[in-house]
Design a protein around this motif. Sequence first.
Motif: not given
Lengths: 144, 390
Positions: B40-58
């Motif tokens: 989250k920190e990486l996204l908030k600080s705009k170090k990266v514009q987006a992340l491609l990462v594994m997330q559980e489906v609902p």
Amino acid sequence: MVIEMEEFEPKIVGFLCNWCSYAGADLAGTSRIQYPPNVRIIKVMCSGSVDSVYIMRALLEGADGVFIGGCHPGDCHYLDGNYKARRRAVLLKSILETLGLEKERIWIRWVSASEGQKFADTMKEMTEEIKKLGPNPIAKHWNI
Amino acid sequence: MVQIRLQNIGTFSMGDIKMTDKVLKVKNGDTVASVNDLLKELLKSKKVQALLVMQEVPSKAMSFPVLISDPDKLNSNVFAPVLPVSTATIISKITKVESASKPIGVVMRSCQIRALVELVKLNQANIENIVIIGVDCLGTFPVNTYSDFPEKATPTEFILDSFKKKSDVVKYLRSACYTCKDPIPSNADIIIGLYGMDPQKELLIQINSKKGKKLLEGIQLEVSKDTNDREKAIKRIREEKAKNRMEFIKDKSNIKGIDALAKFFDKCVNCHNCMKVCPICYCRECLFESSVFDLEVNKYIGKAEKKGLFKMPSDSLLFHTTRMNHMVVSCVGCGLCEQACPSDIPLMEIIIPIGENVQKEFEYNPGSDIEKKVPMVIYKEDEYQEVGEK
Ligand code: SF4
Ligand code: SF4
Ligand code: FES
């Protein structure tokens, strides 16, 4: 009663490059050099253009041998097609070996346009060797 | 028995490690959430514009890569022990035409980084502005095992736990993971490390490149004191996997000769799924999906008359042997092919020994060295002379 066993005549599919081996085979023909009629020749532009899919198809359709003829190293019309063909032959043979299939059915040789005699000799040699191996066992499989 | 040789794995320079190793303190024993805080920190600080990462489906039945730009929506699980698709393929698809204009972080397992490296070398992906966040891999379960997990714990809890306690996780692992070439990421910009760490307390954050250094600038992390445990743990796991791999080849891989091979593929329904999911099979249209091998009826009749009979479609073995010829030098052993097979054909039993032997022949270790050219585009004038002129 004597039953004469017909001698096994291998079917060989030969991919010959337009610039060297095909011309070499042609020369063997026009010079009336005798060689076994077992090879069915397919002209290709370069030995480097013979993808493994053609070789595998011939083998799986039951050809007893596959011959790839190219220009001598250094003489390929497209500079390095034959070096790449050689690497691909190594790759294919390695795969066949791991699968326990007969890699000896695949030959790659260099025959120049002036080597009519060498073409005929190579065909004799290959036909003899494949005769020793016997018919391609894949041919009798209908379920592949 | 098939001969195999252990290949040297990745690049590991001790000097770098000592200089740049950091640790991420795990809060309340929640490993997954602590990594999420960092992401989250990486996204908030705009170090990266987006992340491609594994997330559980609902439903929590599966985890999929998501491309995420909103830190508030991030609820990823980088340790979810499942690999439904190849993240390398995703990167290839989205960067083939143009590279990202701003940095995108991609969280990947070692096999997927290896696949991505191969795709870059094959001109099928562009990693300019892609920051690779590698995660030590504890292995993955088949999709169905993951979704209907038979234990009380969730798959993630189970695998993180087993890592410390040495439970019977092995029985759930996919054969590709059981025999993994290297579960430690190489060629990652940063690595989130588990081996040699206590994942309930702290995780290693290893910086491996300038991109990685830039990514973590200004992010609060502690300096790691001792890396001895990690080195030992890495050595141990690599040895264990290499042993598994050798035993697998010895015990399971005995498909020899046309009878055995035909039998092995008897259940193949020609769906080509194995090719479609393979990160290395990158062709937009596979030859075997085209009509190249379709003959007109009279030719088929001719063939039937010659052979007596033949199975239709008739190019199943041709497909498999051709596919191997086209991709196996670069096979990273991810096992996605096996996982995708609707007929449960244990494809790794054939892919592993073939890959092993071919890669040994060309002294090539896929995904390890981004500078080293793939074997099929290079040659030496004086090599393999015995193959050309015996
Ligand atoms: S062949 Fe199978 S194991 Fe190898 S890279 Fe492709 S999907 Fe992965
Ligand atoms: S996924 Fe399985 S059934 Fe489909 S083509 Fe591959 S081996 Fe055959
Ligand atoms: S043109 Fe003859 S081998 Fe390339």
